[in-house]
Design an enzyme around this catalytic site. Structure first.
Site, PDB file in Angstrom:
ATOM      1  N   GLU A 193      -2.133   2.574  -7.944  1.00 14.95           N
ATOM      2  CA  GLU A 193      -3.571   2.462  -8.178  1.00 14.95           C
ATOM      3  C   GLU A 193      -4.303   3.607  -7.493  1.00 14.95           C
ATOM      4  OE1 GLU A 193      -4.608  -1.403  -6.780  1.00 14.95           O
ATOM      5  OE2 GLU A 193      -3.223  -2.372  -8.167  1.00 14.95           O
TER       6      GLU A 193
ATOM      7  N   CYS B  17      -9.505   6.991  -3.248  1.00 18.10           N
ATOM      8  CA  CYS B  17      -8.487   6.303  -2.451  1.00 18.10           C
ATOM      9  C   CYS B  17      -7.163   6.434  -3.200  1.00 18.10           C
ATOM     10  CB  CYS B  17      -8.887   4.831  -2.298  1.00 18.10           C
ATOM     11  SG  CYS B  17      -7.644   3.829  -1.472  1.00 18.10           S
TER      12      CYS B  17
ATOM     13  N   CYS C  69       5.293  -1.349  -1.546  1.00 19.09           N
ATOM     14  CA  CYS C  69       5.194  -1.024  -0.116  1.00 19.09           C
ATOM     15  C   CYS C  69       6.287  -1.767   0.628  1.00 19.09           C
ATOM     16  CB  CYS C  69       3.821  -1.425   0.417  1.00 19.09           C
ATOM     17  SG  CYS C  69       3.572  -0.972   2.150  1.00 19.09           S
TER      18      CYS C  69
ATOM     19  N   CYS D 208       2.927  -6.794   4.571  1.00 20.08           N
ATOM     20  CA  CYS D 208       1.941  -7.593   5.319  1.00 20.08           C
ATOM     21  C   CYS D 208       1.688  -8.870   4.523  1.00 20.08           C
ATOM     22  CB  CYS D 208       0.639  -6.807   5.477  1.00 20.08           C
ATOM     23  SG  CYS D 208       0.850  -5.260   6.374  1.00 20.08           S
TER      24      CYS D 208
ATOM     25  N   CYS E 120      -1.375  -8.846   2.045  1.00 24.97           N
ATOM     26  CA  CYS E 120      -1.633  -7.681   1.191  1.00 24.97           C
ATOM     27  C   CYS E 120      -0.885  -7.788  -0.130  1.00 24.97           C
ATOM     28  CB  CYS E 120      -1.214  -6.414   1.935  1.00 24.97           C
ATOM     29  SG  CYS E 120      -1.368  -4.910   0.959  1.00 24.97           S
TER      30      CYS E 120
ATOM     31  N   SER F 219      -4.450   6.117   6.522  1.00 23.51           N
ATOM     32  CA  SER F 219      -4.327   4.809   7.152  1.00 23.51           C
ATOM     33  C   SER F 219      -2.854   4.416   7.212  1.00 23.51           C
ATOM     34  CB  SER F 219      -5.108   3.782   6.326  1.00 23.51           C
ATOM     35  OG  SER F 219      -4.868   2.476   6.811  1.00 23.51           O
TER      36      SER F 219
ATOM     37  N   HIS G  16      -5.004  -5.212  13.053  1.00 22.32           N
ATOM     38  CA  HIS G  16      -5.060  -6.563  12.481  1.00 22.32           C
ATOM     39  C   HIS G  16      -4.781  -7.730  13.423  1.00 22.32           C
ATOM     40  CE1 HIS G  16      -5.590  -4.393   8.887  1.00 22.32           C
ATOM     41  NE2 HIS G  16      -4.348  -4.297   8.492  1.00 22.32           N
TER      42      HIS G  16
ATOM     43  N   ASN H 229     -10.207  -9.356   1.313  1.00 21.69           N
ATOM     44  CA  ASN H 229     -10.375  -9.493  -0.134  1.00 21.69           C
ATOM     45  C   ASN H 229      -9.283 -10.430  -0.611  1.00 21.69           C
ATOM     46  OD1 ASN H 229     -12.459  -7.703  -1.360  1.00 21.69           O
ATOM     47  ND2 ASN H 229     -11.406  -6.259  -0.001  1.00 21.69           N
TER      48      ASN H 229
ATOM     49  N   CYS I 293      -7.106  -3.915  -2.914  1.00 22.63           N
ATOM     50  CA  CYS I 293      -5.848  -3.498  -2.325  1.00 22.63           C
ATOM     51  C   CYS I 293      -4.657  -3.924  -3.175  1.00 22.63           C
ATOM     52  CB  CYS I 293      -5.703  -4.066  -0.925  1.00 22.63           C
ATOM     53  SG  CYS I 293      -7.072  -3.638   0.137  1.00 22.63           S
TER      54      CYS I 293
HETATM   55  N1  SAH Z   1       0.019   1.041   4.657  1.00 17.84           N
HETATM   56  C1  SAH Z   1      -1.251   1.534   5.116  1.00 17.84           C
HETATM   57  C2  SAH Z   1      -2.287   1.578   3.996  1.00 17.84           C
HETATM   58  C3  SAH Z   1      -2.643   0.208   3.535  1.00 17.84           C
HETATM   59  S1  SAH Z   1      -4.124  -0.133   2.693  1.00 17.84           S
HETATM   60  C4  SAH Z   1      -1.753   0.704   6.260  1.00 17.84           C
HETATM   61  O1  SAH Z   1      -1.169  -0.336   6.528  1.00 17.84           O
HETATM   62  O2  SAH Z   1      -2.713   1.089   6.911  1.00 17.84           O
HETATM   63  C5  SAH Z   1      -5.442   0.152   3.776  1.00 17.84           C
HETATM   64  C6  SAH Z   1      -5.956  -1.040   4.582  1.00 17.84           C
HETATM   65  O3  SAH Z   1      -6.312  -2.168   3.754  1.00 17.84           O
HETATM   66  C7  SAH Z   1      -4.958  -1.560   5.578  1.00 17.84           C
HETATM   67  O4  SAH Z   1      -5.592  -1.748   6.805  1.00 17.84           O
HETATM   68  C8  SAH Z   1      -4.540  -2.859   4.958  1.00 17.84           C
HETATM   69  O5  SAH Z   1      -4.015  -3.751   5.907  1.00 17.84           O
HETATM   70  C9  SAH Z   1      -5.839  -3.355   4.370  1.00 17.84           C
HETATM   71  N2  SAH Z   1      -5.674  -4.422   3.375  1.00 17.84           N
HETATM   72  C10 SAH Z   1      -4.597  -4.713   2.631  1.00 17.84           C
HETATM   73  N3  SAH Z   1      -4.832  -5.774   1.827  1.00 17.84           N
HETATM   74  C11 SAH Z   1      -6.099  -6.154   2.058  1.00 17.84           C
HETATM   75  C12 SAH Z   1      -6.947  -7.174   1.531  1.00 17.84           C
HETATM   76  N4  SAH Z   1      -6.512  -7.994   0.589  1.00 17.84           N
HETATM   77  N5  SAH Z   1      -8.210  -7.268   2.007  1.00 17.84           N
HETATM   78  C13 SAH Z   1      -8.663  -6.408   2.948  1.00 17.84           C
HETATM   79  N6  SAH Z   1      -7.923  -5.412   3.483  1.00 17.84           N
HETATM   80  C14 SAH Z   1      -6.659  -5.294   3.062  1.00 17.84           C
END
Ligand code: SAH
Length: 337
Positions: A86, A99, A106, A110, A113, A187, A212, A286, A329
């Protein structure tokens, strides 16, 4: 291939054309954003045909595009082998930010995510990472310029360090897309040794770490990968990062209702980060349907911020863009398109 003068000169030698053509090719790809070899009108027809036999200028296929009320546009991209990623284009009053993703899927997984729900498909190549920026620039209205790049899409950039690094070089270079290093943010989940390497390789690029949670037990529950990287090692790396770059790290903190944003978490977080030069970027969650998590309510968010502010932490709440189109995300890919 390498997306720089040396890489393009090598290509010129390989296909038997004079080296000076390399500069023209670079200009066509990055400055003029040619869609194909046929656009390259100062190259002979024969040469264009020869190039097209072995190379492709663009490989991304946008298979879905959605536009959100706030103007955010999201592109679901299919790569030649069928994997999906995306790319999201966000318009703020004075800037246009893209972005971009660094992996399809990935490996970090997490719990909250969408990107990692099916694990890692594959790393993107440096060309594929760069191409997303070119694709976004093409989508802007005439006269508008892409001002910022955030490497916050699908994937863990520090798990694809080499390709991401090559892409950053091309995005930033004068011969490339000429976007200033300070307008690029990456990030990461925070792999300590890569944080140090990144400080050495790209000291001007802004670094954001996905924290987090304020303690190891909770962080490891939310981010299984974090078991390999205890907070002590992470924070030591953040301190060294500051010594090397004199730049603050942004700590990202997603707010999961009742999980990581109770008052005690705010207190622990303030204690954890106060000794370090960093700021906190809160992101309300989100909703990803399958995850079971919920966003924090307004009161909980305000309270969490207050406690941090009172304890001297520099904290901001990030305005989420594109949530009504699942832009947040990795969610469009999972929508079955
Ligand atoms: N792998 C990288 C990039 C991830 S996306 C990282 O972990 O930083 C960027 C940010 O969005 C990260 O902080 C991730 O944890 C967060 N993120 C992922 N899913 C999300 C969601 N559903 N709502 C809000 N933030 C989210």
């Amino acid at each position: 291939m390498e997306y720089d003068k040396a890489g393009f000169e090598k290509l010129a030698v390989e296909i038997g054309i004079p080296k000076f053509r390399a500069g023209q090719l670079l200009q066509w790809v990055f400055e003029k954003r040619a869609a194909g070899f046929d656009d390259m009108t100062n190259l002979s027809k024969d040469l264009r045909a020869k190039l097209a036999e072995s190379y492709t200028v663009r490989t991304a296929e946008v298979i879905d595009e959605v536009t959100c009320k706030d103007g955010t546009r999201k592109f679901l991209v299919k790569w030649p082998d069928g994997v999906l990623t995306e790319t999201v284009l966000m318009a703020y009053h004075d800037r246009n930010t893209v972005c971009i993703s660094t992996q399809s899927g990935c490996p970090v997984r997490c719990t909250f995510c969408a990107s990692g729900q099916h694990g890692l498909q594959r790393n993107l190549t440096s060309g594929e990472i760069i191409e997303q920026v070119i694709l976004a620039a093409d989508k802007l209205e005439d006269g508008k310029r892409l001002s910022n790049v955030v490497i916050m899409g699908m994937g863990e950039p520090f798990a694809n360090y080499e390709n991401t690094g090559k892409a950053i070089t091309a995005i930033n270079a004068d011969w490339g897309l000429a976007i200033g290093a300070r307008h690029i943010t990456i990030s990461t989940i925070g792999i300590p040794e890569r944080i140090i390497k990144f400080a050495e390789d790209f000291p001007q690029v802004t670094l954001a770490v996905s924290l987090h949670a304020p303690n190891d037990a909770l962080r490891q529950e939310l981010i299984p990968w974090a078991q390999k990287y205890p907070l002590k090692d992470l924070m030591d790396a953040v301190a060294e990062y500051y010594d090397l770059t004199h730049r603050e790290v942004t700590m990202e903190y997603v707010l999961l209702d009742g999980v990581n944003c109770l008052p005690k978490h705010a207190e622990q977080l303030a204690k954890l980060i106060r000794p370090f030069r960093c700021n906190v970027n809160l992101i309300n969650y989100n909703t990803v349907l399958e995850s079971g998590h919920r966003p924090a309510g307004e009161k909980a968010v305000a309270n969490f911020m207050d406690i941090l502010t009172q304890r001297g932490v520099n904290v901001h709440l990030r305005q989420s863009k594109g949530s009504d189109i699942n832009a947040a995300c990795g969610q469009l890919r999972n929508s079955g398109k």
